[in-house]
Design an enzyme around this catalytic site. Structure first.
Site, PDB file in Angstrom:
ATOM      1  N   HIS A  72       0.821  -1.210   0.000  1.00 54.94           N
ATOM      2  CA  HIS A  72       0.000   0.000   0.000  1.00 54.94           C
ATOM      3  C   HIS A  72       0.856   1.261   0.000  1.00 54.94           C
ATOM      4  CE1 HIS A  72      -4.224  -1.536   0.763  1.00 54.94           C
ATOM      5  NE2 HIS A  72      -3.486  -2.638   0.722  1.00 54.94           N
ATOM      6  N   ASP A  93       8.229   5.186   0.028  1.00 55.31           N
ATOM      7  CA  ASP A  93       8.890   6.266   0.777  1.00 55.31           C
ATOM      8  C   ASP A  93       8.419   6.395   2.215  1.00 55.31           C
ATOM      9  OD1 ASP A  93       6.345   7.210   0.329  1.00 55.31           O
ATOM     10  OD2 ASP A  93       6.967   9.172  -0.459  1.00 55.31           O
ATOM     11  N   HIS A 201      -0.714 -12.952  -1.053  1.00 57.40           N
ATOM     12  CA  HIS A 201      -1.977 -13.413  -0.474  1.00 57.40           C
ATOM     13  C   HIS A 201      -1.888 -14.824   0.092  1.00 57.40           C
ATOM     14  CE1 HIS A 201      -4.703 -10.296  -2.699  1.00 57.40           C
ATOM     15  NE2 HIS A 201      -3.817  -9.750  -1.866  1.00 57.40           N
TER      16      HIS A 201
END
Length: 366
Positions: A72, A93, A201
């Site tokens: 994410h 970052d 997953h």
């Protein structure tokens, strides 16, 4: 991909030039050594998070959420937005930690606020950048899961300057077209590499898809980095583990197991079905490709030349203490929804015993 190329190039240079391996440097802790002094501080970070974040090096809820956080944070980068003169995000970052009050409120990031709050104190305590810490914690977390590859880690990411724009993280209700376009924009990833990203997953669980159920895994072996996810996603769905009609969810084949709509579609789309199927009972391919894609993912927005390879700090992954992939108990080859037009689905044995029911994965605070 980048990591594989760097590794092969380094070995080639040694063989051709006859350059000896670099002398190791003794770290100040008196226990460890490193090929680069900048890697030394990460040994103390490793000891700390293994005990205080991952419960003694377990492949548990915090490990799963740390790996999810890697994706994410990193995928939120868009050269297409930059070409339009807009800020396209910094990639891997750490902006999701630095600007947590903004990014954890994005719909795609709901549920990540807990792991972000757990990781923040370690970033402050060890004086590392959030981008480096997210990549490091994700690599260590994965190594805690039996069957995982030896994980890469590069250090040296600067502090993020701005929060990533909203809408850059793929969601489970997105189409294959949307997801392929998004990952291609983010990192130039093609359809095959998009499947490699889904390999995470195998040790994942859902906390925000079904409001009535938390911690539901995507396969029957969430504590193992194995190929069972690729088997079970190809099985015919029969029911919902909790409530029905949730956005981004389709019927799953096993009680207690949740299936994302996007996983279902990737396993059956003609552009990705054969690559998806190629992982079935193929542990070596799973390890090699995930190692490669993890290195590429965690360096998005950065030049590898500006980073230091500290992969040596990541502990050796726990050995695969399991056998071949199997059809879950109660399932047969007739339950497989064959989607790859080029190659038959591998013939698998059915696990003995009564029909499988997958227990929810303990949340352990996240």
């Amino acid at each position: 991909m980048g990591f594989r190329w760097l590794f092969v190039s380094a070995i080639f240079a040694i063989l051709v030039q006859g350059t000896p391996l670099q002398r190791r440097i003794s770290c100040l802790d008196g226990k460890n050594s490193a090929s680069n002094i900048l890697c030394c501080p990460w040994y103390s970070v490793l000891d700390d998070i293994q005990q205080s974040l991952f419960s003694g090096g377990q492949c548990g809820a915090e490990a799963r959420e740390s790996l999810r956080l890697v994706f994410h944070d990193a995928i939120a980068i868009s050269p297409a937005l930059e070409a339009e003169g807009k800020f396209g995000g910094g990639g891997a970052d750490g902006s999701i930690i630095e600007f947590a009050s903004i990014e954890t409120n994005y719909h795609a990031n709901l549920g990540l606020d807990d792991i972000v709050e757990l990781q923040k104190p370690f970033v402050a305590k060890h004086l590392v950048t959030p981008g480096d810490f997210i990549a490091f914690a994700g690599a260590v977390a994965t190594s805690n899961c039996p069957g995982a590859p030896q994980m890469p880690f590069f250090a040296g990411r600067p502090l993020p300057t701005l929060p990533a724009p909203d809408g850059l993280v793929p969601e489970p209700f997105h189409s294959v077209d949307q997801i392929l376009a998004r990952v291609n924009d983010a990192g130039g990833f093609d359809a095959q590499e998009a499947v490699w990203l889904l390999s995470a997953h195998t040790v994942a669980a859902a906390n925000q898809v079904d409001p009535t159920k938390q911690g539901l895994p995507f396969d029957s072996t969430p504590g193992q980095f194995d190929t069972q996810f690729f088997v079970e996603t190809q099985l015919r769905g029969t029911s919902y583990p909790g409530s029905a009609n949730n956005q981004g969810e389709v019927e799953s084949p096993l009680a207690g197991e949740l299936r994302l709509q996007s996983d279902y579609l990737f396993a059956r789309d003609p552009r990705t079905a054969c690559e998806f199927q190629s992982f079935v009972d193929n542990q070596d391919v799973l390890q090699e490709n995930f190692q490669t894609i993890f290195a590429s993912l965690t360096t998005l927005g950065h030049s590898v030349d500006d980073l230091v390879d500290c992969s040596e700090v990541i502990p050796a992954s726990k050995p695969a203490n399991f056998g071949h992939a199997q059809l879950p108990a109660g399932k047969t080859m007739d339950d497989v929804e064959q989607a790859c037009a080029d190659t038959p689905f591998p013939t698998l044995d059915t696990a003995p015993g009564p029909a499988t029911s997958v227990a929810s994965v303990p949340t352990s605070g996240v």
